[in-house]
Design a protein around this motif. Structure first.
Motif, PDB file in Angstrom:
ATOM      1  N   LEU A 153       2.859  -5.998   4.548  1.00  0.00           N
ATOM      2  CA  LEU A 153       3.470  -4.769   5.102  1.00  0.00           C
ATOM      3  C   LEU A 153       3.725  -3.761   3.970  1.00  0.00           C
ATOM      4  CD1 LEU A 153       6.459  -4.736   7.605  1.00  0.00           C
ATOM      5  CD2 LEU A 153       6.353  -3.158   5.716  1.00  0.00           C
ATOM      6  N   ASP A 154       4.307  -4.248   2.877  1.00  0.00           N
ATOM      7  CA  ASP A 154       4.592  -3.365   1.731  1.00  0.00           C
ATOM      8  C   ASP A 154       3.304  -2.736   1.179  1.00  0.00           C
ATOM      9  OD1 ASP A 154       7.348  -3.636   1.693  1.00  0.00           O
ATOM     10  OD2 ASP A 154       7.345  -5.290   0.255  1.00  0.00           O
ATOM     11  N   ILE A 155       2.253  -3.547   1.054  1.00  0.00           N
ATOM     12  CA  ILE A 155       0.984  -3.016   0.518  1.00  0.00           C
ATOM     13  C   ILE A 155       0.436  -1.935   1.445  1.00  0.00           C
ATOM     14  CG2 ILE A 155      -1.443  -3.549   0.020  1.00  0.00           C
ATOM     15  CD1 ILE A 155      -0.637  -6.166  -1.084  1.00  0.00           C
ATOM     16  N   ILE A 181      10.772   4.424   1.141  1.00  0.00           N
ATOM     17  CA  ILE A 181       9.908   5.006   2.166  1.00  0.00           C
ATOM     18  C   ILE A 181       8.893   4.008   2.723  1.00  0.00           C
ATOM     19  CG2 ILE A 181      10.011   7.376   1.264  1.00  0.00           C
ATOM     20  CD1 ILE A 181       7.187   6.500  -0.025  1.00  0.00           C
ATOM     21  N   GLU A 182       8.696   2.867   2.016  1.00  0.00           N
ATOM     22  CA  GLU A 182       7.502   2.044   2.261  1.00  0.00           C
ATOM     23  C   GLU A 182       7.380   1.444   3.667  1.00  0.00           C
ATOM     24  OE1 GLU A 182       9.527   1.768  -0.389  1.00  0.00           O
ATOM     25  OE2 GLU A 182      10.357  -0.252  -0.522  1.00  0.00           O
ATOM     26  N   HIS A 183       8.503   1.043   4.270  1.00  0.00           N
ATOM     27  CA  HIS A 183       8.383   0.421   5.600  1.00  0.00           C
ATOM     28  C   HIS A 183       8.096   1.470   6.678  1.00  0.00           C
ATOM     29  CE1 HIS A 183      11.178  -2.802   3.706  1.00  0.00           C
ATOM     30  NE2 HIS A 183       9.940  -2.864   3.249  1.00  0.00           N
ATOM     31  N   LEU A 184       8.586   2.677   6.445  1.00  0.00           N
ATOM     32  CA  LEU A 184       8.246   3.799   7.327  1.00  0.00           C
ATOM     33  C   LEU A 184       6.779   4.194   7.140  1.00  0.00           C
ATOM     34  CD1 LEU A 184       8.761   6.213   9.191  1.00  0.00           C
ATOM     35  CD2 LEU A 184       9.879   7.379   7.280  1.00  0.00           C
ATOM     36  N   ARG A 200      10.337  -9.089   7.858  1.00  0.00           N
ATOM     37  CA  ARG A 200      11.464  -8.411   7.192  1.00  0.00           C
ATOM     38  C   ARG A 200      11.481  -8.555   5.665  1.00  0.00           C
ATOM     39  NH1 ARG A 200      15.624 -11.675  10.566  1.00  0.00           N
ATOM     40  NH2 ARG A 200      13.838 -13.068  10.363  1.00  0.00           N
ATOM     41  N   THR A 201      12.236  -7.656   5.055  1.00  0.00           N
ATOM     42  CA  THR A 201      12.472  -7.644   3.611  1.00  0.00           C
ATOM     43  C   THR A 201      13.128  -8.944   3.169  1.00  0.00           C
ATOM     44  OG1 THR A 201      12.946  -5.293   3.801  1.00  0.00           O
ATOM     45  CG2 THR A 201      13.704  -6.367   1.799  1.00  0.00           C
ATOM     46  N   PHE A 202      12.723  -9.432   2.013  1.00  0.00           N
ATOM     47  CA  PHE A 202      13.426 -10.583   1.446  1.00  0.00           C
ATOM     48  C   PHE A 202      13.687 -10.355  -0.037  1.00  0.00           C
ATOM     49  CE2 PHE A 202      10.051 -12.464  -1.065  1.00  0.00           C
ATOM     50  CZ  PHE A 202       8.917 -11.927  -0.491  1.00  0.00           C
ATOM     51  N   ARG A 229       3.829 -12.128   4.975  1.00  0.00           N
ATOM     52  CA  ARG A 229       3.497 -11.036   5.898  1.00  0.00           C
ATOM     53  C   ARG A 229       4.215  -9.753   5.472  1.00  0.00           C
ATOM     54  NH1 ARG A 229       1.952 -13.059  11.602  1.00  0.00           N
ATOM     55  NH2 ARG A 229       1.604 -15.273  11.277  1.00  0.00           N
ATOM     56  N   HIS A 230       5.470  -9.892   5.013  1.00  0.00           N
ATOM     57  CA  HIS A 230       6.181  -8.683   4.556  1.00  0.00           C
ATOM     58  C   HIS A 230       5.510  -8.087   3.313  1.00  0.00           C
ATOM     59  CE1 HIS A 230       9.331  -5.742   4.313  1.00  0.00           C
ATOM     60  NE2 HIS A 230       9.247  -5.893   2.998  1.00  0.00           N
ATOM     61  N   LYS A 231       4.978  -8.954   2.467  1.00  0.00           N
ATOM     62  CA  LYS A 231       4.275  -8.453   1.277  1.00  0.00           C
ATOM     63  C   LYS A 231       3.058  -7.610   1.685  1.00  0.00           C
ATOM     64  CE  LYS A 231       6.353  -9.858  -2.447  1.00  0.00           C
ATOM     65  NZ  LYS A 231       6.721  -8.842  -3.461  1.00  0.00           N
ATOM     66  N   GLY A 267       3.708  -6.487  -6.399  1.00  0.00           N
ATOM     67  CA  GLY A 267       4.876  -5.811  -5.845  1.00  0.00           C
ATOM     68  C   GLY A 267       4.602  -4.323  -5.797  1.00  0.00           C
ATOM     69  N   HIS A 268       5.674  -3.544  -5.533  1.00  0.00           N
ATOM     70  CA  HIS A 268       5.485  -2.100  -5.342  1.00  0.00           C
ATOM     71  C   HIS A 268       4.830  -1.412  -6.532  1.00  0.00           C
ATOM     72  CE1 HIS A 268       7.342  -1.965  -1.517  1.00  0.00           C
ATOM     73  NE2 HIS A 268       8.485  -2.438  -1.952  1.00  0.00           N
ATOM     74  N   TYR A 269       5.179  -1.853  -7.749  1.00  0.00           N
ATOM     75  CA  TYR A 269       4.620  -1.183  -8.925  1.00  0.00           C
ATOM     76  C   TYR A 269       3.093  -1.271  -8.939  1.00  0.00           C
ATOM     77  CZ  TYR A 269       3.205  -0.411 -13.731  1.00  0.00           C
ATOM     78  OH  TYR A 269       2.548   0.031 -14.849  1.00  0.00           O
TER      79      TYR A 269
HETATM   80 ZN   LIG Z   1       9.359  -4.223   1.779  1.00  0.00          ZN
END
Ligand SMILES: [Zn+2]
Length: 290
Positions: free
Chosen positions: A246-248, A77-80, A189-191, A242-244, A269-271
């Motif tokens: 975005l995730d936060i 769900i994170e990028h949405l 973008r995701t990496f 930058r993607h990191k 990271g996500h955790y």
């Molecule tokens: Zn991501």
């Protein structure tokens, strides 16, 4: 600055493939009334269970964020969520006929454009703004996130560092505004690291990976497309950091709060991001009760 809640102006649909499951899923975004929040509805299940996107419905493993009950939840769900945070959308209903949000191009760009294209509707009620008053910290080994009081809005910085030969250290800092988010963060973008591709395959993940929705980082510092392994054309020289961020932004929006704080993240990271989201949410509840 407009401090009223927002939703979208009209219904819009999008279909695409989930990164982990590789399954085609259809999303239907619908306007929602004030104070109802961000809610998914699993239309592929007879009872059409509702899954609220907030820290209280979090479930799943360290690397994947999932919401809701096993079998009736929603993941990736994170990028949405980041796109919703970027546009300041507080209320929306999202019908989904599967368990994973489509990956799009691996960034938030597509969701931003799609939702902005519907028109953003301002509602009567005020936004749920939370100004952090205390210092919060979460850490896990070398990874950490610090949240500090900052009354000007939301400021985020990230240090990406794979120690040694793996990719040069990248640092980035940004003040969160809709414009900054859409131009500087949303397209990143995701990496994934080349070293964990095999692990992913064993777990049966990444079935929806394509050359168009993610990047692979190799130990010598090069970045390629994941399937053809041809050199990847980056959208920013420091697209990964930058993607990191975005995730936060997406993960912290699970608080459903318009946050005023300064976030300083190192290798998180996500955790850890969701651990911080939980702490911020707890802190906001304390403040309401005082
Ligand atoms: Zn991501």
């Amino acid at each position: 600055m407009n401090n009223q809640q927002k939703t979208i102006s009209r219904i819009v649909e999008y279909s695409g493939i989930g990164l982990f499951t590789g399954e085609e899923v259809k999303l239907r975004f619908k306007p929602a009334p004030a104070n109802t929040g961000i809610n998914f509805k699993r239309t592929d299940i007879a009872s059409q269970p509702k899954v609220s996107a907030n820290v209280e419905t979090l479930s799943g493993s360290k690397r994947l964020i999932s919401l809701g009950e096993k079998g009736a939840g929603v993941k990736s769900i994170e990028h949405l969520m980041a796109a919703l945070a970027g546009l300041g959308i507080d209320n929306i209903e999202i019908e989904i006929n599967g368990n994973e949000v489509p990956a799009g191009d691996g960034s938030s760009l597509l969701f931003m454009q799609l939702l902005k294209g519907t028109g953003i509707k301002t509602l009567e009620e005020p936004k749920n703004i939370f100004c952090l008053q205390e210092e919060l910290k979460v850490s896990d080994g070398e990874a950490s996130i610090l949240a500090l009081p900052y009354d000007k809005g939301l400021s985020l910085s990230y240090i990406l560092d794979f120690n040694g030969s793996f990719l040069n250290r990248q640092c980035f800092e940004i003040e969160m505004t809709e414009n900054n988010f859409s131009t500087e963060i949303a397209p990143a973008r995701t990496f994934g690291l080349s070293t964990i591709i095999e692990e992913y395959k064993k777990l049966g993940w990444g079935k929806g990976v394509t050359d168009e929705n993610s990047l692979i980082l190799h130990e010598d510092g090069t970045i390629t497309k994941p399937l053809s392994m041809s050199p990847a054309k980056l959208r920013f020289p420091n697209e990964c950091v930058r993607h990191k961020i975005l995730d936060i932004i997406g993960d912290l929006y699970l608080t459903n709060l318009t946050l005023h704080a300064r976030i300083v993240a190192t290798k998180s990271g996500h955790y850890l991001n969701t651990c911080m989201a939980e702490k911020i949410f707890e802190s906001s509840k304390k403040q309401v009760h005082n």
